[in-house]
Scaffold this motif. Sequence first.
Motif, short mmCIF file in Angstrom:
data_model
loop_
_atom_site.label_atom_id
_atom_site.label_comp_id
_atom_site.label_asym_id
_atom_site.label_seq_id
_atom_site.Cartn_x
_atom_site.Cartn_y
_atom_site.Cartn_z
N UNK A 112 0.86 -1.18 0.00
CA UNK A 112 0.00 0.00 0.00
C UNK A 112 0.90 1.22 0.00
N UNK A 113 0.36 2.31 -0.55
CA UNK A 113 1.13 3.54 -0.55
C UNK A 113 0.21 4.73 -0.35
N UNK A 114 0.80 5.82 0.09
CA UNK A 114 0.08 7.08 0.29
C UNK A 114 0.87 8.17 -0.43
N UNK A 115 0.20 8.91 -1.27
CA UNK A 115 0.83 9.98 -2.06
C UNK A 115 2.02 9.47 -2.86
N UNK A 116 1.91 8.25 -3.40
CA UNK A 116 2.96 7.69 -4.22
C UNK A 116 4.15 7.13 -3.48
N UNK A 117 4.10 7.11 -2.13
CA UNK A 117 5.22 6.60 -1.33
C UNK A 117 4.78 5.32 -0.63
N UNK A 118 5.48 4.19 -0.87
CA UNK A 118 5.13 2.95 -0.20
C UNK A 118 5.20 3.09 1.32
N UNK A 119 4.28 2.44 2.01
CA UNK A 119 4.18 2.53 3.47
C UNK A 119 4.79 1.29 4.11
N UNK A 120 5.82 1.49 4.92
CA UNK A 120 6.42 0.39 5.67
C UNK A 120 7.20 -0.61 4.84
#
Length: 138
Positions: A112-120
């Motif tokens: 999953x990502x937020x604003x194009x940045x992968x999370x964790x």
Amino acid sequence: MTMPVALESSARLPWRRRAVAYVAVGAARLLIRLSPLRLRRVLMVVRRGARPCTRSRALAARTAVVSVSMQCAGQGCLQRSVAAALLCRFAGTWPTWCTGILTEPFRAHAWIEVDGVPVGERDEVALFHKTMVVPVAP
């Protein structure tokens, strides 16, 4: 999907958060048995009406999922990503759900990502070519 990872560390969760995370992991376990096309369709329906997810909410959801499931803490990236997205959706938000591949050597991964940045995720996720994306509904 496979990407070499060690078991991630878990966090202590309040019992309510833990129970909701178990529900998300169980639902994800059922959903990942669908074909990729059907899984994408289901996730596109689930995301309807959701607000964009914040990075902190997405990270908290991923941490909760990893804390309650040994599969999600290890090589189960597809189940982990679907469960984390569902857990975000339970809170009324939606991260961007992605799958991708590397060709040399062949590897597949889901995140999953937020604003194009992968999370964790590790930095090498940026090298993956995205094959399926379920973004926040417009």
